[in-house]
Write an enzyme that holds these catalytic residues in place. Sequence first.
Site, mmCIF file in Angstrom:
data_model
loop_
_atom_site.group_PDB
_atom_site.id
_atom_site.type_symbol
_atom_site.label_atom_id
_atom_site.label_comp_id
_atom_site.label_asym_id
_atom_site.label_seq_id
_atom_site.Cartn_x
_atom_site.Cartn_y
_atom_site.Cartn_z
ATOM 1 N N TYR A 141 0.820 -1.218 0.000
ATOM 2 C CA TYR A 141 0.000 0.000 0.000
ATOM 3 C C TYR A 141 0.851 1.265 0.000
ATOM 4 O O TYR A 141 0.363 2.349 -0.265
ATOM 5 C CB TYR A 141 -0.947 0.021 1.206
ATOM 6 C CG TYR A 141 -2.043 -1.025 1.146
ATOM 7 C CD1 TYR A 141 -2.245 -1.798 0.007
ATOM 8 C CD2 TYR A 141 -2.882 -1.244 2.223
ATOM 9 C CE1 TYR A 141 -3.231 -2.764 -0.044
ATOM 10 C CE2 TYR A 141 -3.878 -2.207 2.184
ATOM 11 C CZ TYR A 141 -4.038 -2.970 1.043
ATOM 12 O OH TYR A 141 -5.022 -3.919 1.002
ATOM 13 N N LYS A 192 3.372 -15.525 2.207
ATOM 14 C CA LYS A 192 3.286 -16.253 0.927
ATOM 15 C C LYS A 192 4.729 -16.548 0.519
ATOM 16 O O LYS A 192 5.194 -16.170 -0.565
ATOM 17 C CB LYS A 192 2.532 -15.377 -0.088
ATOM 18 C CG LYS A 192 2.151 -16.070 -1.378
ATOM 19 C CD LYS A 192 1.061 -17.094 -1.235
ATOM 20 C CE LYS A 192 0.811 -17.788 -2.567
ATOM 21 N NZ LYS A 192 0.008 -19.010 -2.440
ATOM 22 N N ASP A 224 -3.110 -18.227 1.480
ATOM 23 C CA ASP A 224 -4.267 -18.891 0.855
ATOM 24 C C ASP A 224 -4.831 -19.953 1.799
ATOM 25 O O ASP A 224 -6.059 -20.085 1.955
ATOM 26 C CB ASP A 224 -3.907 -19.487 -0.516
ATOM 27 C CG ASP A 224 -2.540 -20.147 -0.546
ATOM 28 O OD1 ASP A 224 -1.732 -19.924 0.386
ATOM 29 O OD2 ASP A 224 -2.273 -20.908 -1.488
ATOM 30 N N ASP A 248 -5.253 -6.934 5.754
ATOM 31 C CA ASP A 248 -6.465 -6.206 5.349
ATOM 32 C C ASP A 248 -7.557 -7.212 4.969
ATOM 33 O O ASP A 248 -8.699 -7.144 5.436
ATOM 34 C CB ASP A 248 -6.097 -5.319 4.140
ATOM 35 C CG ASP A 248 -7.185 -4.330 3.790
ATOM 36 O OD1 ASP A 248 -8.202 -4.266 4.511
ATOM 37 O OD2 ASP A 248 -7.035 -3.614 2.783
ATOM 38 N N ASP A 252 -10.921 -8.691 7.431
ATOM 39 C CA ASP A 252 -12.313 -8.536 6.989
ATOM 40 C C ASP A 252 -13.009 -9.896 6.950
ATOM 41 O O ASP A 252 -14.182 -10.022 7.315
ATOM 42 C CB ASP A 252 -12.381 -7.903 5.592
ATOM 43 C CG ASP A 252 -12.548 -6.391 5.667
ATOM 44 O OD1 ASP A 252 -12.180 -5.809 6.702
ATOM 45 O OD2 ASP A 252 -13.038 -5.800 4.685
#
Length: 360
Positions: A141, A192, A224, A248, A252
């Site tokens: 970001y 990852k 994942d 993020d 959620d």
Amino acid sequence: MSKQILILPGDGIGPEIMAEAVKVLELANDKYSLGFELSHDVIGGAAIDKHGVPLADETLARARAADAVLLGAVGGPKWDTIERDIRPERGLLKIRAQLGLFGNLRPAILYPQLAEASSLKAEIVAGLDILIVRELTGGIYFGAPRGVRELENGERQAYDTLPYSETEIRRIARVGFDMARVRGKKLCSVDKANVLASSQLWREIVEQVAKDYPEVELSHMYVDNAAMQLVRAPKQFDVIVTDNLFGDILSDEASMLTGSIGMLPSASLDANNKGMYEPCHGSAPDIAGKGIANPLATILSVSMMLRYSFNLQDAADAIEKAVSLVLDQGLRTGDIWSAGCTKVGTQEMGDAVVAALRNL
Ligand code: NAD
């Protein structure tokens, strides 16, 4: 000496939910003689309307001077078409970065009263209590370079960069271990590392930091798989530490396990536990102005503020108790409503928490 709290309601439902949180904060301030002084300012779309930018320098200066910041939410369709660099969300990214708020704590706790509101079976989520520690000021970001370039064939290509330094990884890993140490003593680092160079360094540094926390059981999981495990068997997790992008998304996802994003607070801390506290949800333009938004995530953000920035555990416990009592009474905003409960609006919910807190 009084402690300064800056209130930034933001946009959409922000001012509605903040009004209720401020009522609770003011009552706690009086009831427990906390010595807080509150001041108000604008951020996001409201700041664009007033100053032409989503975070004015004077607001940033007030945030720096404050002991803690309580924020509603920013953004909305009114500002979706303006230049990308001065959109409301940029104000949020800027204040987090400028205050050095690298450690984002996002609890996903399922209040037993709301087990029916979860989209998962009650037995899978009952008693859920996860803390996601998300790195907040680094990664994709903020990474440069980013942008859109033209390829030789004339086609446009968009690109972002995902950088993480050893220091950035080490300090967020420490937050994860510190939290795990005082909770269930289990930390799962999500990355990852099978694909991303940044994740390979992440894993290496987390392993190094683990040596200072022998009492915490560390595991690693690819993102994942973590996304899958969160809906398959979420109670296997105690604390999850992960980067900005993965955090993020996973937080959620975890929020939905608890029934509603309207229930979830968050804290963003700097190295000295100065923090900004905000609900996990956005400005919900679809319900703004209707008086139906759930204010509990913002009210619970107040309790996180008392706990993490001011070490006022009793007052924080009291606010959480008041929220629980209101849920016991069967009061529900629309997002957490289920048959047999009483549907209430934002203000009624806030008033009920105030009444419960007053009677404690
Ligand atoms: P959102 O979180 O605002 O809304 C998602 C859904 O959840 C909507 O249906 C909304 O009505 C519902 N919802 C959210 N909070 C609720 C509450 N307290 N009570 C009841 N229902 C609630 O996410 P979005 O729709 O993707 O984004 C809307 C705007 O918010 C966008 O401009 C986005 O950029 C911004 N946003 C801001 C933040 C922030 O300020 N931290 C975070 C996410 C999104």
